[in-house]
Every structure is written in structure tokens, then in C-alpha cells.
Design a protein around this motif. Structure first.
Motif, PDB file in Angstrom:
ATOM      1  N   ASP A   1      21.483 -24.653 -11.315  1.00  0.00           N
ATOM      2  CA  ASP A   1      22.235 -25.761 -11.884  1.00  0.00           C
ATOM      3  C   ASP A   1      23.724 -25.455 -11.761  1.00  0.00           C
ATOM      4  OD1 ASP A   1      22.794 -23.877 -13.818  1.00  0.00           O
ATOM      5  OD2 ASP A   1      21.489 -24.791 -15.352  1.00  0.00           O
TER       6      ASP A   1
ATOM      7  N   LYS B   1      15.537 -29.277  -8.916  1.00  0.00           N
ATOM      8  CA  LYS B   1      16.959 -29.592  -8.970  1.00  0.00           C
ATOM      9  C   LYS B   1      17.240 -31.028  -9.368  1.00  0.00           C
ATOM     10  CE  LYS B   1      17.911 -28.444  -4.698  1.00  0.00           C
ATOM     11  NZ  LYS B   1      16.592 -27.989  -4.210  1.00  0.00           N
ATOM     12  N   ASN B   2      16.306 -31.947  -9.081  1.00  0.00           N
ATOM     13  CA  ASN B   2      16.601 -33.355  -9.315  1.00  0.00           C
ATOM     14  C   ASN B   2      15.309 -34.138  -9.509  1.00  0.00           C
ATOM     15  OD1 ASN B   2      15.583 -33.803  -6.610  1.00  0.00           O
ATOM     16  ND2 ASN B   2      17.589 -33.122  -5.865  1.00  0.00           N
ATOM     17  N   ARG B   3      15.481 -35.426  -9.789  1.00  0.00           N
ATOM     18  CA  ARG B   3      14.326 -36.289 -10.033  1.00  0.00           C
ATOM     19  C   ARG B   3      13.417 -36.356  -8.816  1.00  0.00           C
ATOM     20  NH1 ARG B   3      12.650 -41.284  -8.802  1.00  0.00           N
ATOM     21  NH2 ARG B   3      11.411 -42.461 -10.355  1.00  0.00           N
TER      22      ARG B   3
ATOM     23  N   ASP C   1      19.504 -33.487 -13.727  1.00  0.00           N
ATOM     24  CA  ASP C   1      19.797 -34.708 -12.981  1.00  0.00           C
ATOM     25  C   ASP C   1      20.075 -35.817 -13.995  1.00  0.00           C
ATOM     26  OD1 ASP C   1      19.839 -37.016 -11.474  1.00  0.00           O
ATOM     27  OD2 ASP C   1      18.105 -36.486 -10.240  1.00  0.00           O
TER      28      ASP C   1
ATOM     29  N   THR D   1      20.705 -38.805 -13.606  1.00  0.00           N
ATOM     30  CA  THR D   1      20.126 -40.111 -13.259  1.00  0.00           C
ATOM     31  C   THR D   1      18.632 -40.176 -13.582  1.00  0.00           C
ATOM     32  OG1 THR D   1      19.536 -39.488 -10.977  1.00  0.00           O
ATOM     33  CG2 THR D   1      21.789 -40.275 -11.371  1.00  0.00           C
TER      34      THR D   1
END
Length: 906
Positions: free
Chosen positions: A39, A48-50, A136, A138
Motif C-alpha cells: 500500500d 491491491k485493488n477492487r 482502494d 473506489t
């Protein structure tokens, strides 16, 4: 993340072949290596993300769709064949014990199910444990909570299945930490956990489902999703079980499902039937279905052809006996109730070419999974309604009228009348009626065994079954109070000292299982594969003036997690013994391989070499000291290569001192072992067995006695030649007796024959000793003579078909030789599988044959070196033999094999 790296290509290669698992957190299918990172603060994160978490989430649903083998096929084997609803169907050694109550910890079905259920749990755990840490912005919190809730439902389903099968088992809810020198003492129990109690398992299941109810998605009509409705249905089933039984909650969650609009379909065949054109399933997402796994044409519901015909591909895979054959006792239950509607949806009769349980012209098959487009309905309202009726009968203040109303609604849909007053007025009679109704309504859907267990009916129903159902295989072990749970796989116990077997499992049975089902450990697989790929057998003393090499010490003296033999193409390192340890650090080596210990394939029978007359003659020219040392270095598990499988000739071979058989004078009364066996082969085998008593031995004939030969099958003229010719069908019986006498003669010498092939290289007429045996001949010979003779003699020796090249020597009419053999189930029943050589064709043939007949084993029985393959060029042979033989065969489903000697090694 629990990712393990092994540096060094040799260690990495062998680990891919082993069946090793920590049984804690098998990797999920979405590779740990391709996701994760750091991160903004530099802290490591798993996802790391969606997008990366979405892949894991979608993978969970993919696994659920693709779980047919352990979550449908194996579950029906357990719940239906292990009860009074079905016979095993096929004669496979892993299947029959479910019918005869001889299941032990070596059963391969239990082994794969344990591992795959743990992998399912690991898939859910990675979502549950990591989704809140995804950096993330979002990624909405509401979506995170929903996905986590769905993962908890999935985990609870798997835990519930494991609890019903094993009772006490390790309940795993976390992802294992990385192991370092500082934390190994603390982390070790995570990787080798103890069993949780059944009560603890149910508490976790309840916790997961109750938490999921808050955030799981509502039912929107898509019954493939893990919705609140699925959680409620599971809670109704969970609260009916003894560990946390609460009948009021069974009623509560059933009523909530009813309020959501779930009910019985108007017609029973809406659940399982086909459309009018026969091209698709009649209905999906019915009002009764709560959770179903859906398939469309080409999407992979292959279980249809494991149970019977696939209605959209009529002849596909219909040449061998099917699993889960409906029992006569189940048929009788339908007929006694006058229940034609549900009987016709559950059972169908076809003509087939086997007769294991019924006449071949009127054979019963499981019918609810009748095509590749049929859904697998995991949860439906009829099950939940009948559980509510059960609760109403057994609650402290029974409501028999309410229970009768539910049961009658289920019966009425099947065209049956209401229960009579003589039944509805008695709690005991109502409970019997309820169990009968569940049996008929849910027949062959994987519930019967668990119903018997839930009501403590196992002994009462199952111990009397052979009297009621004479078509069933005899019960070997009576059912007792300890029969309600199945054994933990022995392989798991061997690898985890913190696990103990379930109470009541017979230890003698477990010990026998360990002997008869040889699962090679990491070290032994590596040693065998390295030796097999790198060593040719060449016997003789050291050249004059060479410094003697010290005898190998125990492998325990070699440091490292995996023991390694290293040979380089320039022989700077020549069978160098060393060790390699696991490493959790990132490694930039191009040879770094990430292991998935949660995925297992075939069980390995062993690896080894041929022991021929010529090699034994050479061995016996050595001094006793040198020969013993050589044999120890080759066959000892403690100090040597650990060879575990030997192939010998039945009579002469192309590596014999002369041409002969064991009955060269006409008449089986003249059968006798010959001097090559008695003076050379048997003495050497006895020395090997003294070093490794567990060694397995395969026998193969190069030719039958000449007096049994004819020139061809049309003229049937006598053919006095060691090469070429065919076996005269008139001598099938005598030649089968020849095999039996040969096996028994070796037994009398204290040498057990594990397996045979009917003919070495049956398509090669030009060997120094040879016999043509086309697939039609081998089929007739084994079906009519060899198989029955071996069986009637009480021998357990396996028979492997073919024993020749991948390309069938270019004979188009002999292509798919073993598949054609196995098409006749009367012949196929005697074959354990198929043996192959690699002198022609491509190893991909192994994978093709496995896919066509996954119920049959594959073994690799011969390769060699000589002038035809630049056999003295170690640089070439080292790489090609590793790629084509050592790895190429095992990676294509072979259970092991033997390596022949070189032409210069005699």
C-alpha cells in the motif's frame, strides 16, 4: 500470504509431482503470485485493488460451479451408496467400500474430498480475511460487506458438509501467516491444526450464516447466487442437526423462506425434466429452487455421464459401468407407495453392455442428472418444508396436524393421497412417514445417509439391508455407533501429528490401508524420479586404480526439507546428495515455482526399473559385498534411491540369456520355472526384497509358448517361431492357467506379483521374442479366460492393458486400443488400467486416454537407451528423459513406472 518458494529446478520439479499439503490453507485457484503488493505506506497487502479482489470473488463462484466431482458425484456416493438407496455401480476399489462398509483412511475419494473442501474454504477465507484491507478508495464498503457475506455463506456450506461427513475436523477461518525463524513456534499450530469438536464446527457455521444475513444480497430470482435465502435454508438444515438442534429455529427459517415466495413447483418434473425438443433443461430458477448450479451446452456438467446417459449426447462415455446405481430397495419403496411420478424422475432403465447389478437389457440408472445442461440443485424448498415437518413432530409440543399438512402437500404433488388417520395420530408413525417421504422426495440427491444419521437409524436400517435387498454386495463390516462418521484420510494423519483418527476407526484396517495404498512421500518421490530419469543399470566392479566411493549414509544425515540427487550433464555433479529447504522470501530466479499443495492428482504406485535375466546374471558376477551395496543404493528408502517398482519378464525377454517360456513342452502339466528364473532372477529378487519388502513387481510376457501360436486368426496354422504369430483362441484357457501358475510359482518363492500385462508390445511382431495380440484378441482373452482365472484363483494381481507405444505403431485400426478394450464392460472389469511405452507417438496420448476413461489407471512401463536415441549422450538423455518420461508421464496421469536397461548395460 502463505506462498512457498523452492529454489533449484530439480527440487521444484519434484514438488510439482508430490501429493504434499499442509492441510491448513491450500492456495485458492486465483494465484497468490499474480496479486497483491504494497500500500502507500509500504506495507504488504494481499490484494491491491477492487479488480484483484473481484477476481478472487468470481473464482469462488467458479469453484462452486466446477465442484461436481466432490460436491455432487462423491457426495452422492457417500449419501446414497453408503445408505439403502443405491449400489456403488462400478467395481472400482475406491467406490465399492461405500457399499460394503469397508471405507478406510486410504480411500482415494475421501482423500480428494478432504483436500478439495479445504481448498474451497481457503478460497472463502481469502475474501473474508483480506477484503477490508484492500487499499482502494473506489471499492465501496457496502460491496465489501456483501462479498464478505457471500464468502461466509460459501464457507458455512463447506463446513456443514465436512461436519456431516467427519464430525470433528479442523475448522479453519484464517489465512496462515508467513513462517519465519522468529515465529515458527507460534505459527506451527496454524499449519498443523488439531481437530475441532463437532460442536465447535457447528458454532462457526451458525456464526457465519447469522453474520451473513445482514449483508448478503436479497434473492432476485437468480438462484445461482449466495443470497440471504441460501443462508436461511442452511440455517434451517443446521438447526435440525444434533449439535445445535433447535426446532423452533428450523420452523422460523422455513417460514421466512415461505414469506419470500419459495414453494413447491406445480409439477415435480419442472425440477429435473428436459424441454419438449430435448435440447435443454425444462426450467431453471424455479420457485422451489433456493440454490442451484446451472450449466448450458458446453459449460461442463459432466456428471450426467458418470451416472448414466447424457440425453443431449446419447452415446457419449456410455461404454463402462456407471456410479450410484439405484437399489432394488429404493425401487421397492417407490412401488410400495405407488409413487410412479417421483420414481420416473429419479430412476431410468437402459440397455447397456454390463450387468453388475441388473440384467444388461434392463439396467437401472440415476436419472435426476440426465444431461450436460441439467442444473445441480443444492437447496430446494421441499427439503426445507420436510425439515419443518420433522421439527413439528419432534418439538416439545408436537404439532402432528401441521406436520401432516406439509407432508401431504409434498405427497399430493407426486399424485399420492393424504396420510391416513392411523399415521397422523401417532408421533412414531408420523416420524416413520416423514423419513419415508424424505427418502422418496429427495432420492438420489445426497440426503439419505445424513437423514439416517440425524435420527440414529443407521444400525437399524443398514445392518438388515442384505436381507431386504439380495442384489446388494454383502456387508463386510456391521454398522455400529462409530459408523456415523467417516475416517480422516490416512495421508492427512501421516502429515499432521496433531490430528488423531476419529474414534472407533479400526486401527488394523488403517494399517492395512497404509500398506495397500502406497502414497510416496516427498523424499521418496524425488529419489525415485531422479534415479529413474538419471540412472541406467550397469553392473560391474570399479575400474582398477579408481578410488572406492564410500557407501551412502542415511538420508536423515542430509540437511534440508527435501532431499535431492543432482546429476549435471558434464557429470561434475554425479548423483550428488544434497538438500533444499523451503523459502518464503521473494526469489527472482527464473526457475522459481510456486506450489499449490491444495491440488492433488493421481496416487503414485512407485518408480523403478526392469530386472531382467541378463542384469541378474551380471549382478551375480559381482562380489556379495558389492552387489549388496549396489542393491541398497538402488532400492533402500533409508540410504538409497528408494526404487519401489520392478518389472520382470514372464518367460524370456529381449534382455534374456536365451529364448524360452515356462512351458515349452505342450501341456500345462509341464509348466515349470526355468533356470534363468531359478538361478538368476529369483535370487536377486529375494535380495532386493530383503532390502525393500514393500517393492511392487509387474510381470509381462514377450511371447506365449510356441505350441500355442498360429500364423494368423484365419488360417490357424501352427507357427513354430519365437517371433510374430498370434495366440490360438483354442488355447486361451491354457494360457490363462499359465499366468496363474507363474504368479503362484513366484508366490511359493515368497515373491508377490502386484500386476501383469497380457502381452508386452502386442503390436510389435519383430522383437527377439514377440506375439501379436490385437485389441480384439486381448479383449476376448482377458474377458473369457485370464480375468476369470485370476479371480477364481483368489489372486489380487492387477491386469494392465496394451503395454505398447503412444502411437499404436501407426496401425489405424488399433488406435485407442485400451478404449476399445474397455468398451466391453465384461472385459473392462478385469483391467486396472493401461500401460504405455514411449518408442513412438506423443505422451499427450496419456491425457487423452485418461479423459476418455478417468476410472482406469495409467502406468508407464518401458523406455530405454541405445543407438536409436543417442543413449550414451548424457547431455541429451538427461534433459529428454526428464521431460518425456520422469515428468511427462506423471504430469499426464501415470501412477508411476519402470525404466528399462540400456543396450550396453548387460
Amino acid at each position: 500470504m502463505k506462498i512457498k518458494y523452492i529454489t533449484g529446478i530439480l527440487a521444484a520439479c519434484i514438488m510439482l509431482l508430490s501429493a504434499c499439503s499442509l492441510h491448513y490453507d491450500p492456495l485458492s485457484d486465483y494465484s497468490d503470485v499474480t496479486v497483491g503488493g504494497s500500500d502507500e505506506s509500504g506495507e504488504g497487502v494481499a490484494y491491491k485493488n477492487r479488480a484483484e479482489m473481484l477476481s478472487q470473488y468470481e473464482n469462488m463462484y467458479t469453484r462452486m460451479r466446477d465442484n461436481q466431482e466432490h460436491w455432487c458425484l462423491d457426495l452422492l456416493l457417500l449419501a446414497e451408496c453408503h445408505s439403502d438407496n443405491a449400489y456403488a455401480g462400478t467395481t472400482g476399489a475406491e467406490v465399492v467400500p461405500f457399499e460394503t462398509n469397508t471405507i478406510d483412511g486410504g480411500n482415494s475419494v475421501l482423500e480428494r474430498d478432504w483436500e478439495r473442501y479445504l481448498t474451497d474454504i481457503a478460497t472463502a477465507n481469502r475474501i473474508i480475511c483480506y477484503i477490508d484491507e484492500v487499499p482502494d478508495a473506489t471499492f465501496p464498503q457496502s460491496e465489501r460487506e456483501q462479498w464478505k457475506a457471500e464468502a461466509k455463506i460459501y464457507r458455512a456450506m463447506i463446513l456443514f458438509t465436512m461436519a456431516r461427513i467427519w464430525g470433528d475436523f479442523p475448522v479453519i477461518t484464517e489465512v496462515g501467516e508467513d513462517i519465519t525463524s522468529e515465529n515458527i513456534e507460534a505459527v506451527y499450530p496454524q499449519y498443523f491444526p488439531q481437530r475441532n469438536t463437532e460442536e465447535e464446527a457447528y458454532e462457526q457455521i451458525e456464526k457465519d450464516l447469522l453474520e451473513a444475513l445482514t449483508y448478503a444480497p436479497d434473492n432476485t430470482g437468480d438462484k445461482t447466487r449466495l443470497s440471504k435465502s441460501v443462508a436461511r435454508a442452511l440455517l434451517a438444515k443446521v438447526y435440525a442437526e444434533k449439535p445445535i438442534r433447535d426446532y423452533s429455529k428450523v420452523v422460523k427459517y422455513c417460514d421466512e423462506l415461505t414469506a419470500e415466495g419459495f414453494r413447491l413447483t406445480d409439477n415435480y418434473d419442472d425440477l429435473f425434466g428436459m424441454n419438449a425438443e430435448g435440447t435443454d433443461v425444462k426450467m431453471r430458477n424455479t420457485v422451489e429452487s433456493i440454490l442451484e448450479i446451472q450449466y448450458t451446452s458446453g459449460s461442463g456438467n459432466w456428471v450426467a455421464w458418470m451416472f448414466g446417459r447424457d440425453l443431449i449426447d446419447w452415446d457419449y462415455q456410455f461404454s463402462w459401468a456407471k456410479w450410484v446405481t439405484p437399489s432394488r430397495d429404493l425401487v421397492r419403496a417407490f412401488d410400495s407407495a405407488g409413487d410412479e411420478i417421483r420414481k420416473n424422475e429419479a430412476i431410468v432403465y437402459y440397455d447397456c453392455n454390463w450387468s453388475n447389478y441388473y440384467p444388461s437389457n434392463n439396467y437401472a440408472f440415476t436419472y435426476k442428472y440426465r444431461s450436460g445442461v441439467n442444473s445441480i440443485i443444492k437447496l430446494r424448498m421441499a427439503d426445507i418444508l420436510l425439515l419443518k415437518a420433522e421439527a413439528l413432530i419432534l418439538q416439545d409440543a408436537p404439532d402432528l396436524a401441521g406436520a401432516a399438512s406439509i407432508i401431504n402437500s409434498v405427497r399430493n404433488r407426486a399424485g399420492l393421497g393424504n396420510l391416513p388417520a392411523s399415521v397422523t395420530g401417532s408421533k412414531e408413525n408420523m416420524l416413520d412417514a416423514l423419513l419415508t417421504e424424505r427418502r422418496l422426495e429427495l432420492a438420489l440427491e445426497g440426503e439419505r445417509w445424513f437423514d439416517l444419521c440425524r435420527h440414529d437409524k443407521v444400525e437399524e436400517v443398514m445392518n438388515d439391508l442384505n436381507r431386504r435387498d439380495t442384489g446388494r454386495l454383502p456387508l463386510v463390516n456391521p454398522y455400529t455407533e462409530y459408523s456415523y462418521r467417516l475416517p480422516i484420510p490416512q495421508l492427512v494423519l501421516d502429515e499432521n501429528d496433531n490430528l488423531v483418527q476419529i474414534r472407533g476407526i479400526n486401527q488394523k484396517s488403517m494399517n492395512n490401508c497404509m500398506k495397500t495404498t502406497q502414497i510416496m512421500n516427498i523424499r521418496n518421490i524425488f529419489l525415485a524420479m531422479t534415479a529413474w530419469a538419471f540412472v541406467s543399470v550397469a553392473c560391474g566392479n570399479d575400474s582398477p586404480g579408481e578410488t572406492p566411493v564410500p557407501e551412502w549414509e542415511s538420508w536423515e544425515t542430509i540437511a534440508g526439507d527435501v532431499k535431492v540427487l543432482v546429476t549435471t550433464n558434464n557429470r561434475i555433479q554425479d548423483l550428488l546428495r544434497t538438500g533444499v529447504s523451503y523459502n518464503t522470501r521473494d526469489n527472482l530466479s527464473p526457475n522459481c515455482i510456486t506450489l499449490d499443495p491444495g491440488t492433488e492428482y493421481q496416487t503414485m504406485d512407485g518408480f523403478g526399473a526392469a530386472v531382467t535375466g541378463s542384469s541378474c546374471y551380471n549382478l551375480l558376477q559381482m562380489s556379495q559385498e558389492d552387489r549388496t551395496r549396489f542393491l541398497r543404493e538402488t532400492f533402500s528408502h533409508e540410504t538409497g534411491l528408494g526404487y519401489s517398482y520392478i518389472r520382470i519378464a514372464i518367460g524370456c525377454s529381449d534382455f534374456s540369456l536365451s529364448e524360452y517360456t515356462c512351458c515349452d513342452e505342450e501341456g500345462m502339466e509341464n509348466f515349470a520355472l526355468q533356470s534363468e528364473e531359478k538361478e538368476y532372477v529369483i535370487p536377486v529378487l529375494k535380495e532386493i526384497l530383503a532390502i525393500n519388502p514393500e517393492i511392487r513387481i509387474m510381470g509381462s510376457p514377450w511371447t506365449c509358448p510356441k505350441w500355442m501360436k498360429v500364423n494368423n486368426l484365419e488360417d490357424l496354422e501352427p507357427f513354430d517361431s519365437w517371433t510374430d504369430g498370434h495366440l490360438n483362441p483354442a488355447y486361451y484357457d491354457e494360457y490363462a492357467t499359465y499366468f496363474v501358475k507363474w504368479i503362484q510359482a513366484f508366490q511359493n518363492e515368497g515373491i508377490s506379483i502386484y500386476s501383469i500385462t497380457p502381452q508386452n508390445e502386442p503390436l510389435n511382431p519383430g522383437n527377439s521374442a514377440s506375439l501379436l495380440m490385437y485389441w480384439q484378441e486381448q479383449q476376448d482373452f482377458v474377458r473369457d479366460a485370464l480375468g476369470p482365472k485370476i479371480k477364481s484363483a483368489g489372486l489380487s494381481t492387477k491386469i494392465y492393458a496394451f503395454d505398447h507405444n503412444y502411437n499404436y505403431d501407426g496401425m489405424s485400426d488399433q488406435a485407442n486400443y485400451p478404449i476399445k478394450l474397455f468398451a466391453d464392460e465384461d472385459a473392462a472389469q478385469y483391467f486396472a488400467g493401461t500401460a504405455y511405452h514411449n518408442y513412438g507417438g506423443n505422451r499427450s496420448e496419456l491425457n487423452k486416454i485418461h479423459n476418455l476413461r478417468p476410472d482406469k489407471e495409467l502406468v508407464f512401463t518401458e523406455t530405454s537407451i541405445g543407438t536409436w536415441n543417442d543413449g550414451r549422450n548424457l547431455n541429451t538423455r538427461l534433459i529428454e528423459d526428464m521431460e518425456e518420461v520422469a515428468l511427462g508421464t506423471v504430469n499426464n496421469w501415470c501412477r508411476g513406472g519402470d525404466r528399462m536397461e540400456s543396450d550396453a548395460g548387460q
